[in-house]
Write a protein that holds these residues in place. Structure first.
Motif, PDB file in Angstrom:
ATOM      1  N   PHE A 246      15.893   4.551  13.904  1.00 55.96           N
ATOM      2  CA  PHE A 246      15.534   3.427  13.048  1.00 55.96           C
ATOM      3  C   PHE A 246      14.043   3.092  13.072  1.00 55.96           C
ATOM      4  O   PHE A 246      13.449   2.876  11.997  1.00 55.96           O
ATOM      5  N   PRO A 247      13.370   3.030  14.240  1.00 58.25           N
ATOM      6  CA  PRO A 247      11.923   2.740  14.204  1.00 58.25           C
ATOM      7  C   PRO A 247      11.121   3.764  13.420  1.00 58.25           C
ATOM      8  O   PRO A 247      10.212   3.406  12.648  1.00 58.25           O
ATOM      9  N   VAL A 248      11.448   5.038  13.572  1.00 57.94           N
ATOM     10  CA  VAL A 248      10.720   6.077  12.826  1.00 57.94           C
ATOM     11  C   VAL A 248      10.977   5.936  11.331  1.00 57.94           C
ATOM     12  O   VAL A 248      10.061   6.086  10.504  1.00 57.94           O
ATOM     13  N   THR A 249      12.234   5.634  10.975  1.00 56.38           N
ATOM     14  CA  THR A 249      12.557   5.451   9.556  1.00 56.38           C
ATOM     15  C   THR A 249      11.779   4.279   8.957  1.00 56.38           C
ATOM     16  O   THR A 249      11.222   4.378   7.850  1.00 56.38           O
ATOM     17  N   PHE A 250      11.718   3.159   9.683  1.00 55.14           N
ATOM     18  CA  PHE A 250      10.981   1.996   9.193  1.00 55.14           C
ATOM     19  C   PHE A 250       9.491   2.297   9.073  1.00 55.14           C
ATOM     20  O   PHE A 250       8.826   1.845   8.129  1.00 55.14           O
ATOM     21  N   ILE A 251       8.945   3.068  10.019  1.00 56.33           N
ATOM     22  CA  ILE A 251       7.522   3.424   9.955  1.00 56.33           C
ATOM     23  C   ILE A 251       7.238   4.267   8.713  1.00 56.33           C
ATOM     24  O   ILE A 251       6.258   4.049   7.980  1.00 56.33           O
ATOM     25  N   ILE A 252       8.111   5.245   8.445  1.00 57.72           N
ATOM     26  CA  ILE A 252       7.911   6.119   7.291  1.00 57.72           C
ATOM     27  C   ILE A 252       8.008   5.332   5.980  1.00 57.72           C
ATOM     28  O   ILE A 252       7.259   5.573   5.016  1.00 57.72           O
ATOM     29  N   ILE A 253       8.924   4.362   5.920  1.00 55.18           N
ATOM     30  CA  ILE A 253       9.129   3.608   4.683  1.00 55.18           C
ATOM     31  C   ILE A 253       8.009   2.602   4.443  1.00 55.18           C
ATOM     32  O   ILE A 253       7.450   2.497   3.341  1.00 55.18           O
ATOM     33  N   PHE A 254       7.654   1.854   5.489  1.00 56.71           N
ATOM     34  CA  PHE A 254       6.726   0.733   5.303  1.00 56.71           C
ATOM     35  C   PHE A 254       5.258   1.101   5.491  1.00 56.71           C
ATOM     36  O   PHE A 254       4.391   0.319   5.113  1.00 56.71           O
ATOM     37  N   PHE A 255       4.960   2.263   6.056  1.00 62.72           N
ATOM     38  CA  PHE A 255       3.554   2.623   6.279  1.00 62.72           C
ATOM     39  C   PHE A 255       2.780   2.748   4.956  1.00 62.72           C
ATOM     40  O   PHE A 255       1.671   2.179   4.835  1.00 62.72           O
ATOM     41  N   PRO A 256       3.295   3.466   3.941  1.00 64.51           N
ATOM     42  CA  PRO A 256       2.543   3.509   2.657  1.00 64.51           C
ATOM     43  C   PRO A 256       2.389   2.130   2.019  1.00 64.51           C
ATOM     44  O   PRO A 256       1.332   1.819   1.447  1.00 64.51           O
ATOM     45  N   LEU A 257       3.427   1.283   2.124  1.00 62.66           N
ATOM     46  CA  LEU A 257       3.322  -0.059   1.535  1.00 62.66           C
ATOM     47  C   LEU A 257       2.259  -0.892   2.245  1.00 62.66           C
ATOM     48  O   LEU A 257       1.474  -1.608   1.588  1.00 62.66           O
ATOM     49  N   VAL A 258       2.212  -0.788   3.566  1.00 60.77           N
ATOM     50  CA  VAL A 258       1.201  -1.539   4.322  1.00 60.77           C
ATOM     51  C   VAL A 258      -0.195  -1.052   3.983  1.00 60.77           C
ATOM     52  O   VAL A 258      -1.141  -1.847   3.809  1.00 60.77           O
ATOM     53  N   MET A 259      -0.368   0.278   3.866  1.00 61.66           N
ATOM     54  CA  MET A 259      -1.683   0.826   3.536  1.00 61.66           C
ATOM     55  C   MET A 259      -2.121   0.396   2.137  1.00 61.66           C
ATOM     56  O   MET A 259      -3.298   0.057   1.914  1.00 61.66           O
ATOM     57  N   GLU A 260      -1.197   0.389   1.165  1.00 59.92           N
ATOM     58  CA  GLU A 260      -1.538  -0.074  -0.182  1.00 59.92           C
ATOM     59  C   GLU A 260      -1.906  -1.555  -0.185  1.00 59.92           C
ATOM     60  O   GLU A 260      -2.839  -1.986  -0.869  1.00 59.92           O
ATOM     61  N   PHE A 261      -1.178  -2.348   0.589  1.00 61.57           N
ATOM     62  CA  PHE A 261      -1.479  -3.779   0.653  1.00 61.57           C
ATOM     63  C   PHE A 261      -2.852  -4.018   1.267  1.00 61.57           C
ATOM     64  O   PHE A 261      -3.625  -4.834   0.756  1.00 61.57           O
ATOM     65  N   LEU A 262      -3.186  -3.274   2.333  1.00 65.36           N
ATOM     66  CA  LEU A 262      -4.519  -3.428   2.940  1.00 65.36           C
ATOM     67  C   LEU A 262      -5.614  -2.993   1.979  1.00 65.36           C
ATOM     68  O   LEU A 262      -6.699  -3.620   1.909  1.00 65.36           O
ATOM     69  N   ALA A 263      -5.374  -1.903   1.244  1.00 64.79           N
ATOM     70  CA  ALA A 263      -6.384  -1.428   0.281  1.00 64.79           C
ATOM     71  C   ALA A 263      -6.594  -2.446  -0.830  1.00 64.79           C
ATOM     72  O   ALA A 263      -7.722  -2.682  -1.274  1.00 64.79           O
ATOM     73  N   SER A 264      -5.508  -3.052  -1.305  1.00 70.24           N
ATOM     74  CA  SER A 264      -5.652  -4.051  -2.383  1.00 70.24           C
ATOM     75  C   SER A 264      -6.363  -5.292  -1.903  1.00 70.24           C
ATOM     76  O   SER A 264      -7.167  -5.896  -2.639  1.00 70.24           O
ATOM     77  N   THR A 265      -6.103  -5.717  -0.673  1.00 68.18           N
ATOM     78  CA  THR A 265      -6.806  -6.913  -0.145  1.00 68.18           C
ATOM     79  C   THR A 265      -8.300  -6.640   0.035  1.00 68.18           C
ATOM     80  O   THR A 265      -9.106  -7.541  -0.161  1.00 68.18           O
ATOM     81  N   ARG A 266      -8.659  -5.419   0.383  1.00 70.14           N
ATOM     82  CA  ARG A 266     -10.084  -5.096   0.533  1.00 70.14           C
ATOM     83  C   ARG A 266     -10.810  -5.109  -0.809  1.00 70.14           C
ATOM     84  O   ARG A 266     -11.945  -5.536  -0.919  1.00 70.14           O
ATOM     85  N   THR A 267     -10.150  -4.580  -1.836  1.00 64.91           N
ATOM     86  CA  THR A 267     -10.799  -4.561  -3.155  1.00 64.91           C
ATOM     87  C   THR A 267     -10.932  -5.963  -3.731  1.00 64.91           C
ATOM     88  O   THR A 267     -11.918  -6.263  -4.420  1.00 64.91           O
ATOM     89  N   ASN A 268      -9.990  -6.808  -3.425  1.00 66.41           N
ATOM     90  CA  ASN A 268     -10.075  -8.163  -3.923  1.00 66.41           C
ATOM     91  C   ASN A 268     -11.133  -8.964  -3.152  1.00 66.41           C
ATOM     92  O   ASN A 268     -11.788  -9.847  -3.681  1.00 66.41           O
TER      93      ASN A 268
END
Length: 297
Positions: free
Chosen positions: A275-297
């Protein structure tokens, strides 16, 4: 004055070392090697350290209490190691294992540049683990031996039943089962029982000795049923057939129980590893996109 004190300390240390060396030499000369004429061959790991074990076992037999030697002898018998190691030899194995693991722990602590107190604790922990490791290995071997006996018991009972129905006596049926049956702990114990009968022991005494050596409730039940059937004059073939059907049913029930327990046992590894590996694989791209969007804003 300081030089005199230093020379005195060196002299005392050298004298103590010589006395200890002479004492160790006397102990080695006093020891008598164990006789292994009728014993089984040793495992490869024990052959390496056998000279030290051979010296220690003589002194262990003189120092250790009789109750501890009797306890170790019984444990070796239940684990099927009765003809591999004697009780005093097994305790000597524990001592050698304690020294080796404690020395390895001290060497590891020295390599890690640990402080003196940590080195002492690691060495003591290694000594404790080294002392109990042979006991844990022996218990694990007994568990595997009991599983092997339960796995092969229905097959042996079927062969003995068929031989009895074909007209052989119980002794002849067991001899045929030993000759044609699968190899394993139960076959070795039946073979030993047949050798005891050839040396003059009665069949019931040999069966009771078999049940005492194995200390297994299924074997004890088998011996009890055979003894009762023979004393009452009942048919041994019918008795063995009923026991064989019962053991086979219990074997299938045990297999079904293990199969039903498998999903429950898988929950732990799933929660801890999957389960931890599955959650990391699923949420890692979403977290990276969210961080990238906050930086551009």
């Amino acid at each position: 004055m300081r030089q005199l004190i230093l020379l005195l300390i060196i002299f005392l240390c050298a004298t103590t070392g010589v006395v200890l060396l002479l004492y160790v030499i006397a102990l080695i000369r006093k020891a008598r090697p164990s006789e292994r004429t009728h014993m089984d061959p040793l495992p490869i790991a024990l052959r390496v350290v056998w000279p030290a074990i051979n010296i220690l076992q003589f002194h262990v037999s003189e120092i250790m209490p009789t109750s501890m030697l009797v306890k170790r002898k019984r444990q070796l018998q239940l684990a099927g190691l009765e003809f591999v190691l004697r009780a005093e030899e097994f305790i000597a194995v524990q001592i050698v294992s304690m020294l080796i693991v404690g020395g390895v722990g001290l060497w590891t602590a020295g390599m890690l540049n640990a402080v003196a107190g940590t080195k002492v604790w690691i060495m003591l922990l290694g000594c404790v683990l080294g002392w109990f490791y042979p006991v844990m290995w022996m218990r694990d071997r007994r568990k595997r031996r009991d599983k092997d006996i339960l796995r092969t018991l229905p097959g042996y009972l079927d062969m003995i039943t068929l031989c009895c129905q074909a007209g052989l006596s119980l002794t002849g049926a067991i001899a045929q089962a030993v000759q044609k049956g699968p190899k394993g702990a139960l076959g070795e114990e039946f073979d030993r029982m047949m050798r005891e009968m050839r040396t003059g022991a009665s069949r019931m005494d040999a069966l009771n000795a078999l049940a005492d050596r194995l200390d297994n409730r299924h074997i004890k039940s088998l011996v009890s049923n055979l003894t009762q059937a023979e004393s009452l004059g009942a048919s041994l073939a019918d008795t063995l057939s009923a026991i064989s059907d019962q053991r086979r049913t219990e074997r299938f029930q045990h297999a079904e129980k293990l199969a039903m327990e498998a999903p429950v046992k898988m929950i732990g590894p799933l929660v801890i590893f999957i389960f931890p590996v599955t959650f990391i694989i699923i949420f890692f791209p979403l977290v990276m996109e969210f961080l990238a969007s906050t930086r551009t804003n």
